[in-house]
Enzyme design. Structure first.
Site, PDB file in Angstrom:
ATOM      1  N   HIS A   1     -16.794 -11.555 -43.906  1.00 30.66           N
ATOM      2  CA  HIS A   1     -15.353 -11.570 -44.160  1.00 30.66           C
ATOM      3  C   HIS A   1     -14.978 -12.123 -45.541  1.00 30.66           C
ATOM      4  CE1 HIS A   1     -15.235 -10.594 -39.970  1.00 30.66           C
ATOM      5  NE2 HIS A   1     -13.909 -10.641 -39.912  1.00 30.66           N
TER       6      HIS A   1
ATOM      7  N   LEU B   1       7.860  -2.616 -48.582  1.00 25.30           N
ATOM      8  CA  LEU B   1       7.254  -2.159 -49.821  1.00 25.30           C
ATOM      9  C   LEU B   1       8.386  -1.780 -50.774  1.00 25.30           C
ATOM     10  CD1 LEU B   1       4.443  -1.401 -51.078  1.00 25.30           C
ATOM     11  CD2 LEU B   1       5.134   0.953 -50.659  1.00 25.30           C
TER      12      LEU B   1
ATOM     13  N   LYS C   1       0.778  -2.930 -51.274  1.00 26.69           N
ATOM     14  CA  LYS C   1       0.511  -1.557 -50.811  1.00 26.69           C
ATOM     15  C   LYS C   1      -0.946  -1.476 -50.344  1.00 26.69           C
ATOM     16  CE  LYS C   1       1.727   3.232 -51.976  1.00 26.69           C
ATOM     17  NZ  LYS C   1       2.429   3.603 -50.765  1.00 26.69           N
TER      18      LYS C   1
ATOM     19  N   TYR D   1      -3.634   1.017 -52.526  1.00 30.17           N
ATOM     20  CA  TYR D   1      -3.548   2.408 -52.951  1.00 30.17           C
ATOM     21  C   TYR D   1      -2.216   2.685 -53.618  1.00 30.17           C
ATOM     22  CZ  TYR D   1      -0.433   3.640 -49.036  1.00 30.17           C
ATOM     23  OH  TYR D   1       0.636   3.734 -48.183  1.00 30.17           O
TER      24      TYR D   1
ATOM     25  N   ARG E   1     -21.719  -6.873 -44.954  1.00 33.98           N
ATOM     26  CA  ARG E   1     -20.503  -7.200 -44.202  1.00 33.98           C
ATOM     27  C   ARG E   1     -20.383  -8.697 -43.931  1.00 33.98           C
ATOM     28  NH1 ARG E   1     -17.796  -7.795 -39.581  1.00 33.98           N
ATOM     29  NH2 ARG E   1     -15.861  -6.599 -39.345  1.00 33.98           N
TER      30      ARG E   1
ATOM     31  N   ARG F   1       3.065  -1.582 -59.838  1.00 33.36           N
ATOM     32  CA  ARG F   1       2.948  -2.031 -58.440  1.00 33.36           C
ATOM     33  C   ARG F   1       1.471  -2.155 -58.036  1.00 33.36           C
ATOM     34  NH1 ARG F   1       5.906   1.510 -53.976  1.00 33.36           N
ATOM     35  NH2 ARG F   1       4.200   2.919 -54.465  1.00 33.36           N
TER      36      ARG F   1
ATOM     37  N   GLU G   1      12.064  -0.992 -42.847  1.00 32.63           N
ATOM     38  CA  GLU G   1      11.869   0.266 -43.597  1.00 32.63           C
ATOM     39  C   GLU G   1      11.230   1.275 -42.661  1.00 32.63           C
ATOM     40  OE1 GLU G   1       8.901  -0.211 -46.749  1.00 32.63           O
ATOM     41  OE2 GLU G   1       7.792  -1.620 -45.518  1.00 32.63           O
TER      42      GLU G   1
HETATM   43  C1  LIG Z   1       5.768   1.382 -45.933  1.00 27.07           C
HETATM   44  C2  LIG Z   1       6.301   2.204 -47.067  1.00 27.07           C
HETATM   45  N1  LIG Z   1       7.555   1.991 -47.486  1.00 27.07           N
HETATM   46  C3  LIG Z   1       8.090   2.695 -48.503  1.00 27.07           C
HETATM   47  C4  LIG Z   1       7.368   3.675 -49.145  1.00 27.07           C
HETATM   48  C5  LIG Z   1       7.989   4.457 -50.271  1.00 27.07           C
HETATM   49  O1  LIG Z   1       7.427   4.075 -51.497  1.00 27.07           O
HETATM   50  P1  LIG Z   1       7.413   5.051 -52.742  1.00 27.07           P
HETATM   51  O2  LIG Z   1       8.839   5.413 -53.017  1.00 27.07           O
HETATM   52  O3  LIG Z   1       6.801   4.253 -53.831  1.00 27.07           O
HETATM   53  O4  LIG Z   1       6.603   6.248 -52.348  1.00 27.07           O
HETATM   54  C6  LIG Z   1       6.037   3.918 -48.764  1.00 27.07           C
HETATM   55  C7  LIG Z   1       5.245   4.921 -49.435  1.00 27.07           C
HETATM   56  O5  LIG Z   1       4.103   5.168 -49.139  1.00 27.07           O
HETATM   57  C8  LIG Z   1       5.484   3.157 -47.700  1.00 27.07           C
HETATM   58  O6  LIG Z   1       4.235   3.351 -47.290  1.00 27.07           O
END
Ligand SMILES: Cc1ncc(COP(=O)(O)O)c(C=O)c1O
Length: 282
Positions: free
Chosen positions: A102, A205, A147, A33, A100, A52, A180
Site C-alpha cells: 500500500h 470536480l 480527478k 486522468y 504490491r 488540473r 454534481e
Molecule cells: C465527477 C465529474 N464531475 C464533473 C466533470 C466535468 O468535468 P469537465 O468539464 O472537466 O469534463 C467530470 C468529467 O469527467 C467528472 O468526472
C-alpha cells in the site's frame, strides 16, 4: 487507420497496448486522468486541463512523468497518429509499477498512457429535447476535487441512471444538497432567475467546462451564484443543465421523472451551450 496508444515512451497498436499487472493504477486505482476535447483539429481548453492534471498529481504526490511541453507533444502525436480531428484524448498517469504494497514505492517512475478516439457530435435530439437525471446519495470520498481514476461510485451511479432510462445521476450530500453528476457538473436556474452551481471545493470536480461556462457567462454579463443548492430547489427551478467536456452543456428537463418547469430545455441553458459551441469553433 488502426488506433495507436502511447504507453510509457512507446506508440503501440491500441489492440496490443497494455501496462504491467503490478501497475498501481490497475491494483489500487492509484492514479489520475484527464479528458481533452479535440474540435476541428484543435484542443479545447488544453491549458486548464493540464493545470488540473498538475493539481491532481500534486494532491497525490505523484511526480509528473514528463515536462508540460513534452506532454503536449505526446498529446499532439497521439491525435495525429490516430488521425483525429473531432474526438477526445484520454490521458492517465499512475504512480507506476511496483511490488504490491500500500505505501508509496521508492524510485518508481510514474506510468503515462494516452489514447484518442473519434467522437460523433452530441445528437441534436439531446440538445433540443433535453435529458433526464435521477438523484442518488453521494457515496464518494471527501476529495472529489482530485480527478482520480478511482471511479467506482461514479460508474455505479451512471449505471443506475442508465437502468432508469436517464442520462445522468445527480449525487446528493448528507444535507440533501446536490454535489454534481457522476461525470458532469450540475447547474440550475432558480425561481429568481439566478444561475446556481456548487462552489468548486473538495466535494466536486472543478470541471473545465464549468470554468468555461463561468468565463463565457461573465463575458456576456450573465451572473453566476456559486453556492450549494438543494434537491428541493432544483425541483422548483426554471431550468437545469449539466456540463462536461464530452457533453458541453445539456439541458436537464426531468429530475427523478418530474419535469423541470415545463419540461422543455431552458433559454439560458441553450444560450450557454451556444456560447460554448462558439468558443470551441474560434
Ligand atoms: C465527477 C465529474 N464531475 C464533473 C466533470 C466535468 O468535468 P469537465 O468539464 O472537466 O469534463 C467530470 C468529467 O469527467 C467528472 O468526472
Amino acid at each position: 487507420m488502426s488506433r495507436i496508444a502511447y504507453v510509457n515512451g512507446r506508440y503501440l497498436a491500441h489492440a496490443e497496448a497494455g501496462v504491467h499487472i503490478e501497475d498501481r493504477g490497475y491494483q489500487f486505482a492509484d492514479g489520475v486522468y484527464e479528458v481533452v476535447a479535440i474540435h476541428r483539429g484543435r484542443f479545447f481548453d488544453e491549458e486548464p486541463h493540464l493545470d488540473r492534471l498538475k493539481r491532481s498529481l500534486d494532491a497525490l504526490s505523484i511526480a509528473p512523468p514528463m515536462s508540460r511541453a513534452a506532454l503536449k507533444h505526446v498529446l499532439r502525436e497521439v491525435a495525429r497518429r490516430n488521425g483525429i480531428r473531432d474526438g477526445i484524448l484520454y490521458l492517465q498517469i499512475s504512480r507506476g509499477v511496483a511490488k504490491r504494497d500500500h505505501a508509496f514505492p521508492k524510485n518508481v517512475a510514474p506510468s503515462l498512457v494516452v489514447t484518442a478516439k473519434r467522437t460523433k457530435p452530441t445528437p441534436r435530439k439531446l440538445v433540443e429535447e433535453g435529458i433526464a437525471v435521477i438523484t442518488i446519495p453521494d457515496i464518494r470520498w471527501k476529495r472529489c476535487d482530485i480527478k482520480s481514476i478511482s471511479l467506482l461510485p461514479n460508474i455505479l451511479g451512471k449505471q443506475q441512471a442508465k437502468d432508469a432510462g436517464a442520462f445522468e445521476a445527480w449525487m446528493l450530500d448528507e444535507q440533501g444538497m446536490v454535489t454534481e453528476g457522476t461525470s458532469t457538473n450540475a447547474w440550475i436556474v432558480n425561481r429568481q432567475g439566478a444561475i446556481v452551481t456548487r462552489p468548486a471545493e473538495e466535494a466536486i470536480l472543478n470541471g473545465v467546462t464549468r470554468l468555461a461556462v463561468k468565463r463565457l457567462a461573465a463575458a456576456e454579463g450573465i451572473a453566476i451564484e456559486e453556492r450549494p443548492f438543494s434537491l428541493a430547489e432544483a425541483r422548483e427551478a426554471k431550468e437545469a443543465f449539466l456540463t462536461s467536456t464530452t457533453s458541453l452543456v445539456l439541458p436537464v428537463v426531468r429530475i427523478d421523472s418530474q419535469p423541470v418547469a415545463d419540461g422543455k430545455p431552458g433559454k439560458l441553458s441553450l444560450k450557454l451551450r451556444a456560447l460554448c459551441e462558439e468558443a470551441m469553433a474560434r
